[in-house]
Design a protein around this motif. Structure first.
Motif, PDB file in Angstrom:
ATOM      1  N   ALA A 191       0.804  -1.227   0.000  1.00  0.00           N
ATOM      2  CA  ALA A 191       0.000   0.000   0.000  1.00  0.00           C
ATOM      3  C   ALA A 191       0.839   1.280   0.000  1.00  0.00           C
ATOM      4  CB  ALA A 191      -0.948  -0.001   1.200  1.00  0.00           C
ATOM      5  N   HIS A 192       2.158   1.140  -0.158  1.00  0.00           N
ATOM      6  CA  HIS A 192       2.992   2.360  -0.180  1.00  0.00           C
ATOM      7  C   HIS A 192       4.282   2.084  -0.952  1.00  0.00           C
ATOM      8  CE1 HIS A 192       4.228   6.236   2.027  1.00  0.00           C
ATOM      9  NE2 HIS A 192       5.214   5.961   1.185  1.00  0.00           N
ATOM     10  N   THR A 193       4.241   2.317  -2.266  1.00  0.00           N
ATOM     11  CA  THR A 193       5.447   2.098  -3.072  1.00  0.00           C
ATOM     12  C   THR A 193       5.879   3.395  -3.758  1.00  0.00           C
ATOM     13  OG1 THR A 193       4.149   1.500  -5.028  1.00  0.00           O
ATOM     14  CG2 THR A 193       4.846  -0.304  -3.599  1.00  0.00           C
ATOM     15  N   HIS A 194       7.123   3.382  -4.237  1.00  0.00           N
ATOM     16  CA  HIS A 194       7.649   4.495  -5.049  1.00  0.00           C
ATOM     17  C   HIS A 194       8.421   3.878  -6.204  1.00  0.00           C
ATOM     18  CE1 HIS A 194       6.643   7.542  -2.049  1.00  0.00           C
ATOM     19  NE2 HIS A 194       7.158   6.767  -1.128  1.00  0.00           N
ATOM     20  N   ILE A 195       7.705   3.199  -7.101  1.00  0.00           N
ATOM     21  CA  ILE A 195       8.419   2.453  -8.146  1.00  0.00           C
ATOM     22  C   ILE A 195       9.130   3.376  -9.150  1.00  0.00           C
ATOM     23  CG2 ILE A 195       7.064   0.319  -7.986  1.00  0.00           C
ATOM     24  CD1 ILE A 195       5.504   1.268 -10.472  1.00  0.00           C
ATOM     25  N   ILE A 224      -5.410  10.576  -3.076  1.00  0.00           N
ATOM     26  CA  ILE A 224      -4.722  11.845  -2.798  1.00  0.00           C
ATOM     27  C   ILE A 224      -3.704  11.610  -1.689  1.00  0.00           C
ATOM     28  CG2 ILE A 224      -5.008  14.212  -1.895  1.00  0.00           C
ATOM     29  CD1 ILE A 224      -6.118  13.809  -4.780  1.00  0.00           C
ATOM     30  N   LYS A 225      -2.440  11.911  -1.993  1.00  0.00           N
ATOM     31  CA  LYS A 225      -1.380  11.769  -0.983  1.00  0.00           C
ATOM     32  C   LYS A 225      -0.984  13.161  -0.507  1.00  0.00           C
ATOM     33  CE  LYS A 225       2.811  10.407   0.831  1.00  0.00           C
ATOM     34  NZ  LYS A 225       3.938   9.884   0.089  1.00  0.00           N
ATOM     35  N   ILE A 226      -0.970  13.335   0.808  1.00  0.00           N
ATOM     36  CA  ILE A 226      -0.497  14.615   1.356  1.00  0.00           C
ATOM     37  C   ILE A 226       0.700  14.370   2.266  1.00  0.00           C
ATOM     38  CG2 ILE A 226      -2.737  15.767   1.206  1.00  0.00           C
ATOM     39  CD1 ILE A 226      -3.103  15.297   4.230  1.00  0.00           C
ATOM     40  N   GLU A 230       0.554   7.266   6.986  1.00  0.00           N
ATOM     41  CA  GLU A 230       1.734   6.611   6.416  1.00  0.00           C
ATOM     42  C   GLU A 230       2.918   6.872   7.363  1.00  0.00           C
ATOM     43  OE1 GLU A 230       1.048   5.030   3.249  1.00  0.00           O
ATOM     44  OE2 GLU A 230      -0.951   5.634   3.912  1.00  0.00           O
ATOM     45  N   HIS A 231       3.611   5.843   7.729  1.00  0.00           N
ATOM     46  CA  HIS A 231       4.757   5.876   8.655  1.00  0.00           C
ATOM     47  C   HIS A 231       4.292   5.991  10.114  1.00  0.00           C
ATOM     48  CE1 HIS A 231       6.506   6.674   4.803  1.00  0.00           C
ATOM     49  NE2 HIS A 231       6.077   7.929   4.796  1.00  0.00           N
ATOM     50  N   GLY A 232       3.853   7.179  10.527  1.00  0.00           N
ATOM     51  CA  GLY A 232       3.411   7.373  11.915  1.00  0.00           C
ATOM     52  C   GLY A 232       4.471   6.960  12.917  1.00  0.00           C
ATOM     53  N   SER A 251       5.893  -0.710   1.801  1.00  0.00           N
ATOM     54  CA  SER A 251       7.356  -0.892   1.835  1.00  0.00           C
ATOM     55  C   SER A 251       8.104   0.440   1.794  1.00  0.00           C
ATOM     56  CB  SER A 251       7.800  -1.766   0.664  1.00  0.00           C
ATOM     57  OG  SER A 251       7.452  -1.145  -0.563  1.00  0.00           O
ATOM     58  N   ASP A 252       7.587   1.414   1.057  1.00  0.00           N
ATOM     59  CA  ASP A 252       8.209   2.747   0.978  1.00  0.00           C
ATOM     60  C   ASP A 252       9.667   2.685   0.507  1.00  0.00           C
ATOM     61  OD1 ASP A 252       8.171   5.519   1.195  1.00  0.00           O
ATOM     62  OD2 ASP A 252       8.787   5.521   3.293  1.00  0.00           O
ATOM     63  N   ILE A 253       9.978   1.765  -0.402  1.00  0.00           N
ATOM     64  CA  ILE A 253      11.371   1.591  -0.828  1.00  0.00           C
ATOM     65  C   ILE A 253      11.707   2.544  -1.975  1.00  0.00           C
ATOM     66  CG2 ILE A 253      13.052  -0.016  -1.818  1.00  0.00           C
ATOM     67  CD1 ILE A 253      11.353  -2.283  -0.529  1.00  0.00           C
TER      68      ILE A 253
HETATM   69 ZN   LIG Z   1       6.894   7.158   0.917  1.00  0.00          ZN
END
Ligand SMILES: [Zn+2]
Length: 419
Positions: free
Chosen positions: A81-85, A211-213, A263-265, A328-330
């Protein structure tokens, strides 16, 4: 003309355009993560990419193509639910002391779309049939990669894309005033309500799904009132809001503002954890392994300390009953790993936090599907849903490590990996 037909046949068989052939999967074991149970010797019939029938006494039609997974365990495809491909630095980049994040920005969008295409395939190969792109993709390269996958040009997971991140002035990077143009592709700076409304509409116009903030990466933050306004505006177009929060105040503002996910928190006050549970706000916990933190530039000692802090807050949030979804936020490369295998390796963080396999499977499937709003079509194996499934050598309820050895991947009823 013949050449065109030939090409279309090749692409439809490799990259999965819908076809009417019925496929029958013989599954030795099927895990249902939402129920936490296992069914033995099941038949799954697939037609037009969707599950047509599923059970133990099903007669396989004579014309069906049979896939024998009777020695494996089958389960729904994984969701990140959290990628940066579309973000990362080239192995060949001459770093010359340039900041890691600046190196990401210096890559042109064409290159980033190629990175996204390669990483998308790596995610799919590792078992991720759906991903939610969290921005940092230049000027909508995530939307372009999604389109190329949906059109069958390249293989990859189903993508929900955030496009450009909406943030108070400056975003997350540290670029100097005369280099501000580098950030313009990456973010939509929006400080007033008018700017926020325009930014959301611009993103929707260019094809985002969420929407990502960024709430709190600078000393000035979005207030709870700002965030309520953002959530309302997004909701009017049927979109959810995912909120990057790294401080206690940021999380508290986002939870009061009513976002779908934090996200993260990294720091969440106890009272906010209770609010998250009551309002059903999901934590996408992105618990970086030590080796990923090392690639971001931390030394071993600092990386271990940070990782341990993440695990402690993960334990607390889990024990309080907050819903957790995997992210993953990789953005970095780690030797001997693909983006996909590295993402799967985050199961170690959940094991470390004492979370049992049955709940880890939920975190990687149904919890994420509900957060993404796709639970009626993906995330479980039910009749009428898209057939997104993976197979592993062992039963992950008994041996969660087996998720690191995905041997078979199907998305939309099309086989993408078969060992
Ligand atoms: Zn991220």
């Amino acid at each position: 003309m013949i050449y065109k037909i030939f090409l279309s046949l090749i692409f439809s068989s490799i990259f999965g355009l819908a076809h009417t052939q019925i496929i029958a999967i013989k599954a030795g074991k099927v895990v249902d993560p939402s129920a936490g149970n296992i069914l033995m010797n099941q038949i799954i019939l697939i037609e037009n990419g969707k599950i047509k029938e599923f059970g133990s006494g099903i007669v396989i039609p004579p014309a069906a193509e049979i896939i024998d997974l009777s020695a494996s365990t089958v389960m729904p495809g994984l969701i990140d639910a959290h990628t940066h491909i579309c973000a990362g630095i080239s192995k060949f980049a001459d770093k010359l002391g340039v900041d890691f994040f600046d190196l990401v920005l210096l890559n042109p969008d064409g290159y980033r779309a190629i990175q996204g295409s390669v990483n998308a395939k790596q995610m799919l190969d590792a078992g991720f049939t759906t991903i939610r792109e969290a921005g940092n993709s230049g000027k909508y390269t995530d939307v372009d990669v999604k389109r190329a996958i949906n059109e069958g040009l390249i293989p990859g997971p189903t993508i929900l894309a955030a496009g450009r991140i909406i943030t108070p002035f400056g975003g997350q990077f540290r670029t100097k005033a005369d280099k501000q143009f580098l950030l313009n592709n990456e973010y939509l700076f929006a400080d007033t309500q008018d700017e926020i409304k325009k930014a959301i509409r611009e993103n929707i116009f260019y094809g985002v799904d969420v929407i990502k903030i960024v709430v709190d990466s600078k000393r000035y933050k979005y207030s709870a009132g700002d965030i309520k306004y953002i959530v309302n505006e997004a909701q009017q177009a049927g979109l959810k809001v995912m909120a990057h929060c790294q401080t206690a105040e940021g999380v508290s503002n986002a939870v009061t503002g009513g976002v779908a996910s934090i996200e993260h928190g990294w720091t969440i006050p106890d009272s906010t954890i209770v609010q998250m549970k009551n309002k059903n706000i999901v934590l996408v916990s992105t618990d970086f392994p030590v080796r990923v933190l090392r690639e971001f530039g931390s030394n071993e000692e600092k990386a271990k300390a940070a990782h341990n802090r993440f695990i402690e807050r993960l334990k607390k949030v889990y024990s309080c009953g907050v819903t957790i979804a995997f992210g993953s936020d990789i953005m970095v490369d780690v030797a001997e790993e693909t983006r996909g295998t590295l993402a799967v390796s985050y199961i170690d963080s959940f094991v470390e936090a004492g979370i049992p396999p049955s709940d880890i499977l939920k975190i990687f499937t149904i919890n994420a599907a509900r957060l993404l709003g796709i639970e009626r079509t993906r995330g479980t194996l039910n009749i009428g849903m898209y057939c997104d499934l993976i197979a592993t050598p062992d039963n992950p309820l008994e041996n969660i490590e087996t998720l690191k050895k995905v041997s078979f991947v199907m998305k939309n009823g099309i086989v993408y990996k078969k060992q």
